[in-house]
Design an enzyme around this catalytic site. Structure first.
Site, mmCIF file in Angstrom:
data_model
loop_
_atom_site.group_PDB
_atom_site.id
_atom_site.type_symbol
_atom_site.label_atom_id
_atom_site.label_comp_id
_atom_site.label_asym_id
_atom_site.label_seq_id
_atom_site.Cartn_x
_atom_site.Cartn_y
_atom_site.Cartn_z
ATOM 1 N N TYR A 165 0.658 -0.860 -0.148
ATOM 2 C CA TYR A 165 0.244 -0.030 0.030
ATOM 3 C C TYR A 165 0.729 1.165 -0.018
ATOM 4 O O TYR A 165 1.071 1.916 -0.328
ATOM 5 C CB TYR A 165 -0.762 0.559 1.379
ATOM 6 N N PHE A 215 4.135 1.481 -0.756
ATOM 7 C CA PHE A 215 4.358 1.183 -2.008
ATOM 8 C C PHE A 215 3.582 1.709 -2.864
ATOM 9 O O PHE A 215 3.966 3.043 -4.031
ATOM 10 C CB PHE A 215 4.874 0.390 -2.591
ATOM 11 N N GLU A 233 -11.775 -11.427 -11.361
ATOM 12 C CA GLU A 233 -10.946 -12.576 -11.469
ATOM 13 C C GLU A 233 -10.360 -12.268 -9.723
ATOM 14 O O GLU A 233 -10.292 -11.500 -9.720
ATOM 15 C CB GLU A 233 -10.353 -13.394 -12.250
ATOM 16 N N LYS A 257 -7.276 -11.223 -7.763
ATOM 17 C CA LYS A 257 -5.609 -11.170 -8.063
ATOM 18 C C LYS A 257 -5.049 -12.364 -7.120
ATOM 19 O O LYS A 257 -4.814 -11.413 -5.938
ATOM 20 C CB LYS A 257 -5.402 -9.678 -8.025
ATOM 21 N N ASP A 259 -2.335 -13.910 -5.368
ATOM 22 C CA ASP A 259 -0.354 -12.969 -4.498
ATOM 23 C C ASP A 259 0.401 -14.324 -5.049
ATOM 24 O O ASP A 259 0.985 -14.384 -3.479
ATOM 25 C CB ASP A 259 -1.244 -12.029 -3.273
ATOM 26 N N ARG A 303 8.465 -12.641 -15.452
ATOM 27 C CA ARG A 303 7.901 -11.862 -16.142
ATOM 28 C C ARG A 303 9.003 -10.775 -16.090
ATOM 29 O O ARG A 303 9.629 -10.604 -17.258
ATOM 30 C CB ARG A 303 7.295 -10.683 -15.170
ATOM 31 N N TYR A 329 -4.085 -17.127 -16.903
ATOM 32 C CA TYR A 329 -5.022 -16.091 -16.287
ATOM 33 C C TYR A 329 -5.355 -15.796 -18.052
ATOM 34 O O TYR A 329 -5.714 -14.460 -18.161
ATOM 35 C CB TYR A 329 -5.374 -15.083 -15.245
ATOM 36 N N LYS A 376 -7.084 -3.300 -5.183
ATOM 37 C CA LYS A 376 -6.519 -4.191 -4.574
ATOM 38 C C LYS A 376 -7.321 -3.833 -2.983
ATOM 39 O O LYS A 376 -7.965 -2.423 -2.675
ATOM 40 C CB LYS A 376 -4.982 -3.227 -3.889
ATOM 41 N N CYS A 432 19.210 -15.570 29.091
ATOM 42 C CA CYS A 432 18.457 -16.624 28.848
ATOM 43 C C CYS A 432 17.120 -16.822 29.976
ATOM 44 O O CYS A 432 17.374 -16.478 31.000
ATOM 45 C CB CYS A 432 18.641 -17.694 28.933
ATOM 46 N N CYS A 487 17.182 -19.795 31.563
ATOM 47 C CA CYS A 487 18.402 -20.703 32.945
ATOM 48 C C CYS A 487 19.424 -19.117 33.039
ATOM 49 O O CYS A 487 20.131 -19.961 34.135
ATOM 50 C CB CYS A 487 18.444 -21.280 32.221
ATOM 51 N N CYS A 540 20.570 -19.374 23.159
ATOM 52 C CA CYS A 540 20.997 -19.580 24.562
ATOM 53 C C CYS A 540 22.088 -20.889 24.896
ATOM 54 O O CYS A 540 20.770 -22.362 23.974
ATOM 55 C CB CYS A 540 19.770 -20.096 25.760
ATOM 56 N N CYS A 587 18.781 -26.195 30.133
ATOM 57 C CA CYS A 587 17.696 -25.293 30.530
ATOM 58 C C CYS A 587 16.556 -25.416 30.175
ATOM 59 O O CYS A 587 16.314 -26.709 28.928
ATOM 60 C CB CYS A 587 17.909 -24.323 29.238
HETATM 61 N N1 LIG Z 1 6.574 -3.237 -0.934
HETATM 62 C C1 LIG Z 1 7.521 -3.231 -2.202
HETATM 63 O O1 LIG Z 1 8.290 -2.505 -1.388
HETATM 64 C C2 LIG Z 1 7.389 -3.561 -3.287
HETATM 65 C C3 LIG Z 1 7.738 -3.139 -4.615
HETATM 66 C C4 LIG Z 1 7.228 -3.393 -5.952
HETATM 67 C C5 LIG Z 1 6.024 -4.004 -5.627
HETATM 68 N N2 LIG Z 1 5.125 -4.314 -4.974
HETATM 69 C C6 LIG Z 1 4.025 -4.159 -5.377
HETATM 70 O O2 LIG Z 1 3.910 -4.684 -6.372
HETATM 71 C C7 LIG Z 1 3.067 -4.151 -7.423
HETATM 72 C C8 LIG Z 1 3.140 -3.750 -8.365
HETATM 73 O O3 LIG Z 1 4.012 -5.318 -9.020
HETATM 74 P P1 LIG Z 1 2.896 -5.555 -9.985
HETATM 75 O O4 LIG Z 1 3.677 -4.697 -11.618
HETATM 76 O O5 LIG Z 1 3.355 -7.076 -10.697
HETATM 77 O O6 LIG Z 1 2.012 -5.550 -10.500
HETATM 78 P P2 LIG Z 1 0.664 -6.448 -9.120
HETATM 79 O O7 LIG Z 1 0.652 -7.282 -9.257
HETATM 80 O O8 LIG Z 1 -0.021 -5.088 -8.609
HETATM 81 O O9 LIG Z 1 -0.451 -6.532 -10.569
HETATM 82 C C9 LIG Z 1 0.179 -7.033 -12.236
HETATM 83 C C10 LIG Z 1 0.464 -8.637 -11.384
HETATM 84 O O10 LIG Z 1 -0.468 -9.186 -11.196
HETATM 85 C C11 LIG Z 1 -1.018 -10.696 -11.632
HETATM 86 N N3 LIG Z 1 -1.998 -11.408 -11.272
HETATM 87 C C12 LIG Z 1 -2.992 -11.964 -10.822
HETATM 88 N N4 LIG Z 1 -4.124 -12.594 -11.005
HETATM 89 C C13 LIG Z 1 -4.112 -11.855 -12.538
HETATM 90 C C14 LIG Z 1 -5.439 -12.338 -12.731
HETATM 91 N N5 LIG Z 1 -6.213 -12.923 -12.458
HETATM 92 N N6 LIG Z 1 -4.853 -11.612 -13.914
HETATM 93 C C15 LIG Z 1 -3.847 -10.840 -14.560
HETATM 94 N N7 LIG Z 1 -3.197 -11.183 -13.727
HETATM 95 C C16 LIG Z 1 -3.178 -11.047 -12.486
HETATM 96 C C17 LIG Z 1 0.024 -10.787 -12.705
HETATM 97 O O11 LIG Z 1 0.847 -11.518 -11.941
HETATM 98 C C18 LIG Z 1 0.526 -9.613 -13.248
HETATM 99 O O12 LIG Z 1 1.951 -9.249 -13.324
HETATM 100 C C19 LIG Z 1 2.847 -2.236 -6.640
HETATM 101 O O13 LIG Z 1 1.770 -1.645 -7.142
HETATM 102 C C20 LIG Z 1 3.169 -3.479 -4.848
HETATM 103 O O14 LIG Z 1 1.728 -3.370 -4.922
HETATM 104 C C21 LIG Z 1 5.487 -3.732 -3.695
HETATM 105 ZN ZN LIG Z 2 18.622 -20.782 28.908
#
Ligand SMILES: NC(=O)c1ccc[n+]([C@@H]2O[C@H](COP(=O)([O-])OP(=O)(O)OC[C@H]3O[C@@H](n4cnc5c(N)ncnc54)[C@H](O)[C@@H]3O)[C@@H](O)[C@H]2O)c1
Ligand SMILES: [Zn+2]
Length: 673
Positions: free
Chosen positions: A32, A34, A110, A112, A114, A133, A221, A313, A408, A411, A426, A432
């Site tokens: 978030y 980011f 669909e 998303k 993770d 990718r 997908y 998201k 510790c 102990c 420890c 212990c």
């Molecule tokens: N926390 C951090 O430091 C940091 C750094 C870089 C990126 N990020 C996160 O990653 C995101 C960017 O990553 P991203 O470019 O992969 O984008 P993303 O993860 O927001 O979206 C694109 C990806 O979603 C995936 N996906 C999952 N289900 C899918 C579906 N049903 N259809 C199509 N695609 C689907 C695919 O892999 C696609 O490449 C940023 O918005 C951020 O949230 C975080």
């Molecule tokens: Zn101990």
């Protein structure tokens, strides 16, 4: 010009966070946070386009290239998705599509997933290459690792084009993630922070055998082919992909929705916001796409994202509560884990009272003070974690900084920390008490000696009564010792003694695991036993000999040497051996060595070319699989031969049971060590 400075600073810092996230798999800020920074950069670039860099994180997908694998050009660019956390912005997306097309198109919604994006190239029905990718134009060839993901078919059957590409997501299901962390804890290793980064790190490992053990899963997908014409919509592509053996979302459990009514899109989002906790894997939002390929083409692409799709998201659920205290737990291997004690608060439907803090560095990084208000977030872990301090709420209060302990808590021994390791230890292991109890509880546990009739509480009770201190003491227990204890009757004493006696039959590899040597989990124990065959060979193996065994690195080798170089440990092993525990591989076990189908319930149906059905069943059983007669939700795999009834296939598909062709079955069989 302050804003221009900010623009440059943001560009730099987002590049850095991309690197931490994609290459190191260790992000330092939340997704978030980011995304908010990225939006800020976007608006600054709109205002000062002359200062926007060509490679800005707003224009390019974040690259995962590590140079550990061969770099391959993509046949079709592999883009990211525009994302939003706001329903207004989603409305705006819908309006843009309608305006662009001059009609209200059909949408497909669909989950998303993770995980990690993957591109799969098929040639003549065989998986030819799997590519990450990368920077969107070129990625890394991780085919060998991807081949271990069971949900991805290695060869397909049906009416497929000669050459095509499938895009999908590989992810680590929550239960696999928890199992992995449990076994790491058992082996005295640090746990992983979340399934996404663990999955990304796993896919970039050099040894695909370890990847295979990580139980990764996948949904696809996307479908790309120069002969795309015979499929008109995203949903039709799913039906085709499903027939060819890919895992795609199904309508019947609401994992995919096709609609031309915007309201139904919002309903779908709300439904999964409420119900995503029930999914066996993590999602971070919903993807909304225009369904018809011709409409997609008409809307087109930016340099980073398709204009015909958007990700809505979900914000990770977090809540602020008071940090009452930090306590320190001593693990079986002596590792010290700090735990935050919180003012109880409700989060994602459960009451949270504790949160993990991992180690001293984490406490330092968070700059925790007793009485601070802290944010806790629930990820894929069993217990939630503290993500940051609510600094506003500290103002005007005089709070005491939390310093990691130096002795510790059980102990009082001075704690040690090995160079380069996160955990404090420890090392007073024999005196212990949590370590003594922890080692015994591990020894009797189900995956180790599986001693029936006694549990963790009994162990504590026996220790307290001065009856046992070492695992070998268990084998000296007598009826008269136990019958004197509170809550023990004749029957339960007999059961306990019988359980102890029976444990002498436990095979060697589990005895090695039961010893509780640091970093020696089930898998490592298995490898060691397979390689050395008996305990004497293992005890006398030099560091170099140990490191030559597959999967055994310097860290494990060192831990083994430390363990066996301690005469007290050798004495204990000899004592256990004198009681009749198994310290070598049995002849009969050697035959069962290649248990590739271990843990799988399998159904065999139809006729096969390479063997008759009974032969096939015997083969499965010899490799650890369990044969079931009918397809039910408990079945993992249906091995489908020729002439199998269509109703069986339908039932298997409906239940999400994997279906393997004879060819696929043979490939799995070959994938044994
Ligand atoms: N926390 C951090 O430091 C940091 C750094 C870089 C990126 N990020 C996160 O990653 C995101 C960017 O990553 P991203 O470019 O992969 O984008 P993303 O993860 O927001 O979206 C694109 C990806 O979603 C995936 N996906 C999952 N289900 C899918 C579906 N049903 N259809 C199509 N695609 C689907 C695919 O892999 C696609 O490449 C940023 O918005 C951020 O949230 C975080
Ligand atoms: Zn101990």
């Amino acid at each position: 010009m302050e804003e221009v400075e900010r623009l440059k600073e943001l560009t730099k810092s987002l590049h850095w966070h991309n690197y931490l996230y994609y290459v190191k798999n260790k992000p330092e800020i939340s997704d978030y946070d980011f995304d908010i920074l990225l939006k800020e950069l976007e608006s600054l670039e709109a205002k000062y386009p002359q200062y926007a860099s060509k490679n800005s994180p707003t224009k390019r997908v974040g690259g995962d290239i590590t140079r550990k694998f061969e770099v391959v050009n993509h046949n079709y660019p592999m883009l990211s998705l525009a994302n939003t956390y706001s329903k207004d912005e989603l409305e705006a997306f819908i309006e843009r599509c309608e305006k662009g097309l001059g009609k209200s198109p059909e949408y497909i919604c669909e989950l998303k997933y993770d995980g990690v994006a993957i591109s799969l190239r098929y040639k003549n029905g065989e998986l030819e290459k799997a590519i990450t990718r990368g920077d969107g134009t070129k990625g890394e060839d991780i085919t060998n690792n991807v081949k271990t993901v069971r949900a991805i078919p290695l060869s397909i059957s049906g009416d497929y084009p000669d050459e095509f590409e499938v895009r999908g997501e590989i992810f680590m299901p929550l239960d696999a993630f928890q199992r992995l962390n449990e076994s790491r804890l058992e082996a005295g290793e640090d746990t992983f922070a979340n399934p996404r980064n663990t999955c990304a790190g796993t896919l970039k490992m050099q040894d695909s055998k370890i990847v295979a053990e990580r139980e990764l899963d996948s949904y696809v997908y996307g479908f790309l082919s120069d002969k795309q014409g015979f499929i008109a919509t995203q949903f039709e592509a799913y039906e085709k992909l499903n027939n060819w053996g890919f895992k795609v979302p199904q309508k019947h459990d609401n994992k995919v929705l096709v609609t031309d009514k915007p309201q139904e899109i919002f309903d779908f989002i709300n439904y999964w916001d409420k119900n995503r906790g029930q999914l066996p894997f993590e999602i971070d939002g919903i993807v909304i796409k225009v369904n018809r390929f011709s409409d997609q083409e008409e809307l087109g692409y930016t340099s980073k994202t398709p204009k015909w799709a958007v990700a809505f998201k979900y914000k990770a659920e977090e809540i602020s509560t008071e940090l009452l205290d930090v306590i320190y737990q001593v693990g079986r291997t002596g590792a010290i884990t700090p735990v935050a004690i919180l003012d109880p608060v409700s989060l994602s439907g459960t009451t949270v009272k504790r949160a993990s803090l991992h180690n001293a560095d984490q406490i330092e990084k968070l700059d925790l003070h007793k009485g601070d208000y802290v944010f806790v977030e629930k990820g894929g872990e069993i217990i939630p974690k503290v993500t940051k301090v609510d600094i506003e709420k500290r103002k005007g209060r005089n709070l005491e900084k939390i310093n990691f302990i130096s002795q510790c808590p059980a102990c009082n021994a001075e704690l040690k920390r090995v160079e380069g390791e996160a955990q404090h230890f420890c090392d007073n292991s024999l005196n212990c008490s949590p370590q003594v109890a922890g080692k015994l509880i591990h020894f009797i546990s189900r995956k180790a000696m599986d001693v029936e009739g006694i549990g963790a509480e009994s162990i504590e009770q026996f220790i307290h009564a001065g009856l046992i201190k070492l695992p070998s003491d268990l084998y000296t227990l007598e009826f008269s010792d136990l019958i004197k204890l509170e809550r023990w009757g004749e029957k339960s004493v007999e059961n306990a003694l019988e359980g102890i006696e029976k444990s002498k039959e436990i095979p060697f590899q589990r005895v090695v695991f039961a010893l509780g040597i640091r970093f020696v989990g089930e898998t490592v124990a298995k490898r060691l036993v397979k390689h050395f065959g008996d305990i004497d060979n293992l005890i006398s193996a030099s560091r170099e000999t140990l490191e030559a065994v597959p999967d055994i690195g310097p860290r494990i080798a060192e831990s083994l040497r430390n363990y066996f170089d301690n005469p007290l440990h050798i004495e204990e092993i000899n004592r256990l051996r004198s009681f009749g525990l198994k310290f070598q591989v049995e002849e009969s076990e050697k035959k069962l060595e290649n248990a590739v189908f271990e843990g799988l319930n399998m159904v065999v149906s139809g006729t096969f070319t390479s063997f008759d059905r009974n032969e096939l069943k015997a083969l499965i059983e010899r490799h650890g699989g369990v044969i079931k007669s009918g397809v039910t939700s408990k079945v993992n795999v249906l091995v489908a031969g020729e002439n199998m009834g269509p109703s069986k296939r339908q039932k298997a598909e409906g239940l999400g049971v994997e279906i393997w062709t004879e060819q696929q079955f043979l490939e799995r069989l070959d994938r044994r060590d």
